[in-house]
Design a protein around this motif. Sequence first.
Motif: not given
Lengths: 414, 323
Positions: B209, B211-213, B236
């Motif tokens: 979360n 690193v926006g994966i 985040g």
Amino acid sequence: MNIICAPAGIVGRENPRQGVTDISAAGFRDMLLDMSLYCTPAKLEKGEKESLEGNQELAALLNHCSKNNICTHVAYAPYLMRHTKHNNTSMIMTQVSEMGIKTAAQSGCQYIVIRPLFAGIPDKDLWKANHEYYLRLADTAKENDMMILLENQCKNKNGHLLRGACSDAVSAAEWVDQLNREVGGERFGFCMDAGVCSICGQNMYDFIHALGDRLKTVILRDCDGSHESALLPFTCANQGRPQTDWLNLIRGLREIFFDGQLILNIKDTATSFPPVLRSGLLAMVKSVADYFEWQIEIERVLRKYPSRVLFGAGNMCRNYMKCYGETYPPLYTCDNNKGLWGEMFCGLEVKNPESLRDLDRDCAVIICNIYYKEIEAQLRQMNIKNPIEYFNDEHMPSFYFDRIKRDVWNGGQR
Amino acid sequence: MKIGVQTQNIIADTNPSEGFETLSRIGFSCADFSLNSYLKNTSIYESELNDFFTQPLSSLEQFFAPHKLGAEKAGIAVNQMHMPYPVYVPMGSSPLNEYLQKEVAPKSMEICHYFGCPYIVIHGFKLTHYLGTEQAEWEQTQQFIDSIAPMAKEMGITICIENLYDSVAGHLVEGPCCDVRKAVERIDRINEKYHAEVLGFCFDTGHANLVGIDYESFITALDYRLKVLHIHDNDGIDDLHQIPFTFTRTRENKSSTDWDGFLQGLRNIHFDKTLSFETAPVINAFPEQLKLDALSFIFKIGAYFSHSVQMGIGADIEGTSTE
């Protein structure tokens, strides 16, 4: 490499004269043709599609650019907000982007950045929807001799920005290749938004490496890694260090010998500065752009000379030898410290700078010491005619785990 | 599907049975044994080592005998364990790194085996800054894996690499094992080399979360290589290890973490292992009187996850089993 200034936050829509003049005075010779300033995301959201064709404000902007000898090599097509409420945007965005391509071509642009479709499209269908979308645009691009650049996106998950369309560089490269195969030529390329990479915490070296020569433009903007802002690079700092991974960005661009369009977008920094300070700010922006160009092109500079010698026998020289010594071996190094003459350092003989007088004319002197200007002046005073270049080890392909302390290596660690 | 939780802050060395009984009473059937709490990462980075892992294996087994017995009596399976980390400190001394890799790591494997635990989670080395590329960094991690893989094969343990983050001046960015394509290729290659499933993957929801994966595509790509989970939530921005669904970022107050994507990913791969929560900080965050309620709530989320994976997201949870 071509340096471009994005006008957002600098150039007023209704009165562009001052902003364009400031950009020109700072030394920029190219400006992004940002069509989203004229056909804005907010208006698109309301369904108010502003025409770019015959747009008087846009015409005034281009007129001022022309007067100030500013080109527009790259255009940025209008786009939707990341949190758009619209679901079916293919038709409207096709119309908007086609209009953008035509306007960009008339303005002398070579490239136009067109964001992928995303609204209302499940991730698994992104390629299908965009494949159709970009192929539709390809004909207009071909007629107008324009290259369309796809761009990496983030997606909005209830306010949290996650990796979105084209944020996986390997897939993005496949998209570009597939599109080019189908149109039978290089009609598509890629624009990397470093701000999006930073928000998504991505390894920018790997990102760039995967895209390789498909990468035509890079947008530099700083942010805190959480909010989508566009700040002057190096200004979003914490604990005395920048929060954007500029190291890996520079490593990647240097490794692929990037020679495309480098765009500085400082919208939020510019907007927050008092207007009376803007000319000073823009001079700083230009310096930052020049710094990036220097850092990215360090290896390109090294390889353009048939032979080279170093000036400096310290950590910078050591780092040169670690990363470039094998590919671009120097003949020797020299140093003003008499105590080092005749010694060996990192496999190089340390010589008296007087030795430089005997160099072949096309051999470059690579200064490996931060007193660049002083050393260059010394060499010119000695009437050395050879090319002089500045090396720098702030953003190296790799680093030693330690740094040599002068008294240590003077003691024999050579 | 089984539901587990980290033992840190729940199981006390003075009376481990009590903690395991509590977990059992709440409904948990598994535990992620926090072996890393016996040699904390903060101490390792400061080179302030305790002498816990200098003990002979027999002493360590003796130390952990009450834990093992307590878990068994409570019907809790120690399904996964976390090896102390890091096992390599970039600026650390050679003796320090040698101790971590040649003493702490093998003894961790032995302890894992002693507990009958099938999975041990390790952290890859964080070296891209120095070495330049993720590939060069991975080669160092792989050397370490190679040093313990024969033990893993002999003991029937699968070592699990975990998606990690790194820090750029406090901004958390992707670290080792965040590229799923590479992870899949490496796991397959190493398992082929050892002719055994010595390597698998631990998917950490919180780290992903940060690193926006994209959860669904990452988990789907991992497929059967996904062996264990570290389930927790954050904003985040920081690695907070909090309860899922806790964080929102807009006035609509919907979860800003993609839990539906997580569940869909598990559903895509027919995940049937343990839903394990790495939420030790939650236990400390709540007042003493509410700790059991917090644990119970974590379990209920696990039950919801289990049901959603098996029956589909949004399916009515009434009258369904969590096992």
